[in-house]
Design an enzyme around this catalytic site. Structure first.
Site, PDB file in Angstrom:
ATOM      1  N   VAL A 196       0.885  -1.165   0.000  1.00  0.00           N
ATOM      2  CA  VAL A 196       0.000   0.000   0.000  1.00  0.00           C
ATOM      3  C   VAL A 196       0.920   1.212   0.000  1.00  0.00           C
ATOM      4  O   VAL A 196       1.696   1.409   0.937  1.00  0.00           O
ATOM      5  CB  VAL A 196      -0.926   0.020   1.228  1.00  0.00           C
ATOM      6  CG1 VAL A 196      -1.917   1.177   1.129  1.00  0.00           C
ATOM      7  CG2 VAL A 196      -1.653  -1.300   1.365  1.00  0.00           C
ATOM      8  N   SER A 197       0.872   1.997  -1.053  1.00  0.00           N
ATOM      9  CA  SER A 197       1.861   3.048  -1.265  1.00  0.00           C
ATOM     10  C   SER A 197       1.799   4.127  -0.183  1.00  0.00           C
ATOM     11  O   SER A 197       0.790   4.305   0.501  1.00  0.00           O
ATOM     12  CB  SER A 197       1.648   3.698  -2.629  1.00  0.00           C
ATOM     13  OG  SER A 197       1.862   2.770  -3.666  1.00  0.00           O
ATOM     14  N   GLN A 198       2.894   4.843  -0.050  1.00  0.00           N
ATOM     15  CA  GLN A 198       2.990   5.976   0.868  1.00  0.00           C
ATOM     16  C   GLN A 198       1.915   7.000   0.518  1.00  0.00           C
ATOM     17  O   GLN A 198       1.753   7.357  -0.651  1.00  0.00           O
ATOM     18  CB  GLN A 198       4.380   6.591   0.748  1.00  0.00           C
ATOM     19  CG  GLN A 198       4.622   7.776   1.640  1.00  0.00           C
ATOM     20  CD  GLN A 198       5.971   8.419   1.367  1.00  0.00           C
ATOM     21  OE1 GLN A 198       6.689   8.028   0.448  1.00  0.00           O
ATOM     22  NE2 GLN A 198       6.319   9.429   2.166  1.00  0.00           N
TER      23      GLN A 198
END
Length: 381
Positions: free
Chosen positions: A71-73
């Site tokens: 889950v990206s930044q």
């Protein structure tokens, strides 16, 4: 109920930080990130507070224990949504569903009259994401399949966003993009040079960037992913390079096994010139792990064979010592390049279409990256 209030407060605080840092620039993206509960999509976060930290959360790992979905930044998520400029009622394709978090944000941005289609190569991840989205009452058409080929039966799309890195633009994505659409994709262009690029159609079949930002994403998986640019060597050591077939990797392992010679100091500081070095030198490589701590830049020539690496303020050379000279002058002579100020053109590699020499002159220094489907021309602005 207390957890819901705490989550809402944490979301508001996160969005406020992203406003301050410039990742969030519009009310629509702020609204979406304030509305979607990130904790639902971050099962590996460990706590509610950590779900709202501005950091990557690992979703799944491969057989080596390395992340293969994350889950990206939040800052990167927001930045790419700003690049995408989604409006209510649009039809959007997402490549790489992952946990479903970004798809939920897209659904909020498109509104009840819009449509979001998301494709995920992992059936397990796709099913889990679809369940999370359904639990929130969020309407997204989640597909299991190879993102490289897009989703032709729902095309054309007003917006296409890839949440996985690619070294080349898949022709299917361009074909499925509406004439006035925007395509945002993380491009793996050189070792250490990954750029989130927003593309629009130009002239003569070209695509032209409208915004560029540094990023870091896992690479596309699936049957069309190709060999990738990141290769495991031994233990905790990996290398990123342009053209590293198995035979070249065997040469590299042999050089590392035989040890290095200290070739002397470098002309510092070098950090500001590494992007320019990577663009100008196709033999550039980037090590993750040892030798040294963290990331180590180098130059690898399997034909000599030779490897020269930067170790803080010195050069270590393995094999042919002339490689140390190439690395020294390659870095010392490299220009300082601000990646965010690059203009990119993607020129189709096909008979009868213009090559990089025929592309319009944008001024400034120019570099060319050759790929199978497109030739990428990068120009300083």
């Amino acid at each position: 109920m207390n957890d819901e209030h705490t989550a809402a407060r944490l979301r508001a605080a996160l969005v406020e930080r992203l406003w301050v840092t410039g990742s969030v620039r519009t009310e629509s993206v702020a609204d979406a990130m304030s509305w979607v509960p990130r904790e639902v999509f971050t099962p590996g976060a460990g706590s509610l507070a950590r779900a709202y930290e501005d950091r990557v959360v690992v979703l799944s790992t491969d057989e080596r224990g390395l992340p293969d979905s994350t889950v990206s930044q939040p800052a990167m998520v927001a930045l790419m949504l700003e690049q995408l400029a989604v409006r209510p009622g649009m039809r959007v394709l997402e490549i790489g569903t992952g946990s479903g978090y970004n798809a939920a944000l897209l659904a909020r941005l498109t509104g009840p009259e819009g449509e979001v289609v998301s494709v995920e190569v992992s059936a397990e991840l796709a099913v889990a994401a679809a369940r999370r989205l359904a639990r929130l009452g969020t309407r997204v058409d989640v597909r299991t399949g190879d993102g490289w080929v897009g989703v032709a039966d729902r095309a054309p799309f007003d917006r296409i966003e890839a949440t996985v890195g690619v070294p080349d633009l898949p022709p299917a994505w361009v074909e499925q993009l509406a004439p006035d659409g925007v395509l945002v994709a993380p491009m793996w262009l050189r070792p250490g040079l990954e750029l989130a690029v927003a593309w629009r159609r130009g002239t003569g079949g070209m695509l032209v960037s409208t915004s560029v930002a540094r990023c870091g994403f896992l690479q596309l998986r699936g049957p069309h992913a190709g060999p990738g640019r990141t290769h495991a060597l031994t233990g905790d050591l990996a290398v990123i390079g342009e053209d590293l077939p198995p035979a070249a990797l065997d040469v590299l392992r042999g050089l590392l096994d035989h040890g290095a010679v200290d070739a002397g100091p470098v002309l510092g500081p070098v950090d500001v010139r590494l992007t320019g070095f990577a663009l100008a030198e196709p033999r550039s490589v980037l090590f993750l792990g040892h030798p040294g701590d963290g990331m180590t830049w180098g130059l690898f020539d399997p034909e000599r064979p030779a490897l020269a690496v930067l170790m803080q303020d010195r050069i270590l050379v393995y094999g042919d010592r002339d490689a140390a000279v190439d690395l020294y002058y390659g870095v010392a002579g490299a220009p300082v390049v601000n990646a965010d100020r690059l203009r990119l053109e993607a020129i189709p590699v096909a008979p009868g279409l213009p090559d990089s020499a025929d592309a319009p002159d944008a001024g400034g220094r120019t570099w060319t990256v050759e790929r199978e489907h497109y030739r990428y021309r990068l120009t300083e602005t």
